[in-house]
Design an enzyme around this catalytic site. Sequence first.
Site, PDB file in Angstrom:
ATOM      1  CE1 TYR A   1       0.828  -0.013   4.453  1.00  0.00           C
ATOM      2  CE2 TYR A   1      -1.631  -0.501   4.755  1.00  0.00           C
ATOM      3  CZ  TYR A   1      -0.211  -0.290   5.213  1.00  0.00           C
ATOM      4  OH  TYR A   1      -0.074  -0.464   6.520  1.00  0.00           O
ATOM      5  CD  GLU A   2      -0.389   5.224   1.754  1.00  0.00           C
ATOM      6  OE1 GLU A   2      -0.518   5.758   0.948  1.00  0.00           O
ATOM      7  OE2 GLU A   2      -1.314   4.849   2.747  1.00  0.00           O
ATOM      8  N   GLY A   3       1.326   3.139  -2.724  1.00  0.00           N
ATOM      9  CA  GLY A   3       2.325   2.704  -3.614  1.00  0.00           C
ATOM     10  C   GLY A   3       3.039   1.653  -3.664  1.00  0.00           C
TER      11      GLY A   3
END
Lengths: 593, 593
Positions: free
Chosen positions: B434-436
Amino acid sequence: MPSYKAPVTDQMFVLHDVLKIAEQDVPGYDELDRETTEAILDEAAKVAQDVLAPLNSIGDTEGCVLENGVVRTPTGFKAAFDQMREGGWTALDCDPEYGGQGLPYVLATAVGEQFSAANMAFNMYPGLTHGAYSAIHTHGSDAQKETYLPKMVTCEWTGTMNLTEPHCGTDLGLMRTKAVPQDDGSYKVTGQKIFISAGDHDMSDNVIHLVLAKIPGGPDGIKGVSLFIVPKFIVNDDGSVGERNAVSVGKIEEKMGIHGNSTCVMNYDEATGYLLGQEHKGMRAMFTMMNEARIGVGLQGYAQADVAFQNALEYAKDRLQGRDVTGVKNPEGPADPLIVHPDIRRNLMDQKSFVEGARAFAFWGASLIDRAHKLEDDAADGLISLMTPVIKGFLTDKGFEMATNAQQVYGGHGYIEEWGMSQFARDARIAMIYEGANGVQALDLVGRKLGQDGGKHVMAFFEMVKTFIAENKGQDADFDAQFIEPLKNASKDLQAAGMYFMQNGMKNPNNALSGSYDFMHLFGHVCLGLMWSKMALAAKARLEAGGGDDDFYQTKIATGRYYMARQLPMTATHLSRIQSGAEPVMALEAANF
Amino acid sequence: MPSYKAPVTDQMFVLHDVLKIAEQDVPGYDELDRETTEAILDEAAKVAQDVLAPLNSIGDTEGCVLENGVVRTPTGFKAAFDQMREGGWTALDCDPEYGGQGLPYVLATAVGEQFSAANMAFNMYPGLTHGAYSAIHTHGSDAQKETYLPKMVTCEWTGTMNLTEPHCGTDLGLMRTKAVPQDDGSYKVTGQKIFISAGDHDMSDNVIHLVLAKIPGGPDGIKGVSLFIVPKFIVNDDGSVGERNAVSVGKIEEKMGIHGNSTCVMNYDEATGYLLGQEHKGMRAMFTMMNEARIGVGLQGYAQADVAFQNALEYAKDRLQGRDVTGVKNPEGPADPLIVHPDIRRNLMDQKSFVEGARAFAFWGASLIDRAHKLEDDAADGLISLMTPVIKGFLTDKGFEMATNAQQVYGGHGYIEEWGMSQFARDARIAMIYEGANGVQALDLVGRKLGQDGGKHVMAFFEMVKTFIAENKGQDADFDAQFIEPLKNASKDLQAAGMYFMQNGMKNPNNALSGSYDFMHLFGHVCLGLMWSKMALAAKARLEAGGGDDDFYQTKIATGRYYMARQLPMTATHLSRIQSGAEPVMALEAANF
């Protein structure tokens, strides 16, 4: 919902183009012409794809349940097991004297890979039975063989192996389970065993537990351990299933994965047992099971990576996200498929080149076992003994890593259970632990196998690589640069590591043991480098011969080139670590960590 | 049952002996003398150890449940959240104008590490709120700030970030959620968002969703995306919570881990939203949250590794198994503790040297953020912008790897949920996604950050390493050999990789992008090598000054030596891979995989 397609084409390539099994002088291999092999693998594929794979996520979600002392397996498992039995799949390489089909182990390995990839938790039920079958086949009396083997070959009765106790796993000398001799020649077995895979379930008429225990008054430690057959139901003289034995399931463990397999705490309370093999020689008998089991676990490692890879590949082709920086590839769509992106490809190529290399390595190992058993070939036996910890340790570490990488291709969807990628990673994780945690495999490799028989097996391995290089270099500049050179460098790193151990392990064994894990991986890379070089040669030969699937052979060579260029450089790092020796590893007092 | 002990001593060492924060000219750092810092960290430790850690496995087992449209969090979460709020822990580095304590970000980072290690799933509720707070603080109107921030600082209201939709994650230009302007200046937001962490729960009076959506008629793709505040309950003019907005939870996802956090599908059905920042500039505003969030995620990575390491270490000291090959260490016991075995130590040292190096790296990054924000220091801003993807990608990849390695120390017990080691690995896994996803971090690093502002930030980094080496070499032969030389070599590898990208990326960007992942890891190793060199110097200084805990400083140096000898050699392999370029990566047609 993930899917699985059995890699029959690639399995055929390894068996017939690389290992050329039909040309080998191993008894039984002559029956495995291309047509027969392919027919068997195609039939196995139907079972794997249509029967086992659809139950994989059901097994994960439902798990096994202990109710009133009885283990209930997930929906559909029993029917699938019946189908597997009826198809004769459990008997493939078993002894015809007890109802087996007597096919080579290498073929059973190919089939086992398919079943394991399709449903790892399920395939452990027949897998453990096969291990117990082998132990009884090798060490049992004629009466024991006649009593148990026919039913175990068909998996009407399944088997287990009972080693671990709450306070001891690797160090079995600490074992407390005891077996007290009775007047009738049997024993009363009492103790608790944990982590017993397929310990109990509702899919067979009997469960034949092989149990390690100590006979009171015997030698201390590991030298006082014996192996016993302890059936769930006592077998009557006529071979029928009789009264219930005093063995029960304490509980089913909640695990990270392989939920479809019942991992049981087994309680033995003066259960009737029968000595298998000799008194106090239990470890020897158990090792018959364990070596086979270790190769089977290596298989699980790359099989999970394969099924995870297959799904990640499909996702990467389907999922539209971002644009190719070198030019739009899907102008009609809102975005290009993931597979255009270099880092997605890097990830997929890592997976693909590992899985195919691992398959060749495992099949080669299996063919060595056939040679060792059927030709009583000591060189093959020594080589596979040396490489068993590498097959187990390296293929399961990398298998888990690759299953995790496959999960990564899905982004957030990879973390959500419904897509199935989490299960592949969670299931693959156990393979690094059971049948001897991978650190123990590394210890076995460096502490025992390297020096075995004066080190002649590892010398034979080096000689083999050297011969391969000498025979194949200088004929094709591309092949030399892309395969021979990297293989030579990697092999040099492995030899330098071995040399370091010889020179520094004598004065302090920790200089060798601190590098054991890196050595196992270094060895694994060299083996896969060798396999890729052989596969590239075989593919070249097929391309030159013409008339085959050129795309397949060209892809094979390109995939091999990737492995040599992008994976093999790891050997340098492993060597650096090994050569740093024990000092940095052992510097701290335990209290100062 | 696993436990957690907050590493206050080590955090103090990094903050005061390595970063010397009290001597830095950053506003607010002058308040952080040793006593104050330690008092705050000790108080935080009580919350982490006594309040959050005991709920970690409860959160995993119970998970979040959606009942009648309302999400119920696990037992004890609400009371713990109240305690956290009452202690002011959610307001640590927030703006005093809105009720925050105005303490430096570097301190909040140290506290955040503790909370995240103790209970990652729990700490995401305040963590996401802080991200939303920052976005509103930076981009909101005065009215918006007054309406939302005071309640978000105290976490009476929590926040979320809504980016992903079923068909688009990384490529947000494909977004379908739309926001239609209304006469009163508000918008009607309609669409479905997925993977919304802390999307709904029963621990706060309101949930302030920040939602990316497209205003019809705006530019295509990512340039037409705007950011909206969409509260769960509309806020009345007097600041009280008013009527329910048209946003609802579609379902809670079943995930591999972080079960204690409610990951929701959120449905917006003409929900009232308010534009945050400018029209069509939503990505810029969202990046305010994302950069902070990415560093927070890097923190999660090594924090999970730390708690897993702590437990593995205790197990290795307690569990008796086998004997030290160099001589029995526990003659009274039936076996020696695991920690005597070199491969167990290798594993523990990998973990320890990573966690402590990562801590220094993350705190250094946080101190750069303080410099950038409070001194408007462009050089610091450029450097942290360059290193954000490294902190996120490298620390989460290695964090998961180390949590997995910690699990391995337990053998079979590591795979059983009741021991808690599986949860650390399962929870740590999401941080890579997550978050890229980490592949996107690598792309950001190589495709964007390396060349930013003419490449001056990466040049500044090299210059900094060079200066450090020049200033510290030649004074101590051991230090030179153990730290300076390996750091110099690793840094050379990084420069060579950068040079390869410059020379080959122009003609084909895939030559750079195929090596992006390796470059991110290579960069990470150099950063940790630099951190370890700095820590060793600081420890040496303390040893020479005397009067401190000599064992701690000697251990620090020995641990650093381990990292330099055993981890830093990875840079050579990463460089080899990078220099093999795009060809092996891109060779296959997608159809031929």
